[in-house]
Design an enzyme around this catalytic site. Structure first.
Site, PDB file in Angstrom:
ATOM      1  N   ARG A 226      41.572  -2.157 -19.750  1.00 31.97           N
ATOM      2  CA  ARG A 226      40.434  -1.799 -20.116  1.00 31.97           C
ATOM      3  C   ARG A 226      40.214  -3.322 -21.126  1.00 31.97           C
ATOM      4  O   ARG A 226      41.075  -3.255 -21.658  1.00 31.97           O
ATOM      5  CB  ARG A 226      39.468  -0.745 -20.397  1.00 31.97           C
ATOM      6  CG  ARG A 226      39.533  -0.156 -19.105  1.00 31.97           C
ATOM      7  CD  ARG A 226      38.899  -0.537 -18.402  1.00 31.97           C
ATOM      8  NE  ARG A 226      38.253   0.193 -16.814  1.00 31.97           N
ATOM      9  CZ  ARG A 226      38.745  -0.335 -15.770  1.00 31.97           C
ATOM     10  NH1 ARG A 226      39.341  -1.501 -15.260  1.00 31.97           N
ATOM     11  NH2 ARG A 226      38.410   0.136 -15.081  1.00 31.97           N
ATOM     12  N   HIS A 274      39.505 -10.700 -14.060  1.00 32.98           N
ATOM     13  CA  HIS A 274      39.833  -9.139 -13.748  1.00 32.98           C
ATOM     14  C   HIS A 274      39.924  -9.350 -12.738  1.00 32.98           C
ATOM     15  O   HIS A 274      39.409  -8.485 -11.253  1.00 32.98           O
ATOM     16  CB  HIS A 274      38.361  -8.103 -14.693  1.00 32.98           C
ATOM     17  CG  HIS A 274      38.629  -7.188 -14.690  1.00 32.98           C
ATOM     18  ND1 HIS A 274      37.512  -6.253 -14.796  1.00 32.98           N
ATOM     19  CD2 HIS A 274      39.142  -6.462 -13.633  1.00 32.98           C
ATOM     20  CE1 HIS A 274      37.897  -4.842 -14.892  1.00 32.98           C
ATOM     21  NE2 HIS A 274      39.163  -5.207 -13.998  1.00 32.98           N
TER      22      HIS A 274
END
Length: 311
Positions: A226, A274
């Site tokens: 994250r 991502h």
């Protein structure tokens, strides 16, 4: 009896998931009516993405569980209207395997110094003899399903793997540490550091100026976890000083990463968009169907989120 399943994700995802989900329900022996719209009071289960239109769960009084399509739940776990059980996505065949491949690939890339040759096609004969894997200690922060799977893969290649978690764990083939003292020890040997923690109040900015200083000189960092795990300005300073030699980042505080962010142009940073562990409809559908089957059978749900822990 027909089970009503609401698909609450962005509209473009419906085309990807409709057929796999219906096939998974049929294979599991579930008579499911899967739609993108239902009267809220008629919904039994919600297949959910946190960036969807559904943000108020109050009207869904019959709903037995909210089944997240993502591994991360930080964008929904704090929703006070969500009182139903919340289950995160743990998909070993798809999402977990994708993460293992990304982490293994980029760990080997950094370990072998591949960028020197990939980016150096200029006629210069560059010789570099990397250490063997046994001489390159790797640390993984986060020993959940993803961290354990990546740790086992890297240990299988010969890397000495240390894993750190906030609470005590035992994982075969991995040196396990925990707590504040364990974190300092885990970072002190991390020639390659991999971040696979969830984003919680306790893990935000876990990699900051103080903890970056605990790393060996020339350490390399992978963050497929994250974005908020890293304090960006501290990482940039560590890269500029040379204390950190390279950072490969897949997750960011703001996504897409703004075009003017200094990570884009930094010669020691690799940005990936991502993609380390994406949810794959065919395999994720089977996980969703199994949890619906469990709910209908009165069995415990798989991967139910602990609201107090945040994951």
């Amino acid at each position: 009896m027909t089970v009503n399943v609401l698909f609450a994700a962005r509209a473009e995802k419906w085309e990807d998931y409709e057929t796999p989900l219906n096939a998974a329900f049929e294979k599991a022996g579930i008579d499911a009516d899967l739609r993108t719209e239902f009267p809220p009071e008629e919904v039994d289960y919600i297949v959910y993405a946190p960036n969807s239109w559904l943000q108020d769960f109050t009207p869904y009084t019959r709903c037995k569980a909210v089944l997240n399509l993502w591994a991360g739940v930080e964008n929904v776990v704090g929703n006070e209207t969500l009182t139903q059980p919340l289950c995160r996505m743990v998909d070993e065949a798809g999402l977990t395997q994708g993460m293992v491949e990304w982490v293994t690939g980029h760990t080997l890339r950094l370990h072998l110094g591949m960028d020197m040759h990939i980016n150096g096609q200029d006629g210069k004969w560059r010789t570099y003899s990397p250490p063997v894997a046994q001489e390159r200690p790797v640390t993984i922060l986060g020993l959940g399903a993803l961290g354990q799977a990546c740790g086992h893969a890297l240990a299988g290649l010969g890397f000495p793997v240390t894993g750190w978690s906030r609470t005590e764990k035992q994982v075969e083939g991995i040196t396990c540490l925990y707590g504040d003292d364990g974190l300092k020890q885990a970072l002190s040997t991390a020639q390659i550091l991999i971040l696979l923690l969830p984003h919680t109040a306790q893990t935000e900015n876990i990699l900051n100026a103080d903890t970056l200083a605990m790393l060996p000189e020339g350490a390399m960092i992978l963050n497929p976890g994250r974005g908020a795990l890293i304090e960006d300005t501290a990482l940039l300073a560590a890269l500029e000083s040379g204390h950190v030699a390279q950072a490969t980042l897949d997750t960011f505080r703001q996504e897409p990463l703004p075009v003017m962010h200094p990570f884009w142009a930094h010669e020691k940073v690799t940005v990936t968009p991502h993609i380390a562990a994406t949810t794959r409809p065919e395999t994720a559908a089977a996980v969703i169907a199994e949890n619906v089957r469990r709910g209908e059978a009165g069995e415990p749900f798989l991967h139910q989120v602990d609201r107090t822990a945040g994951y």
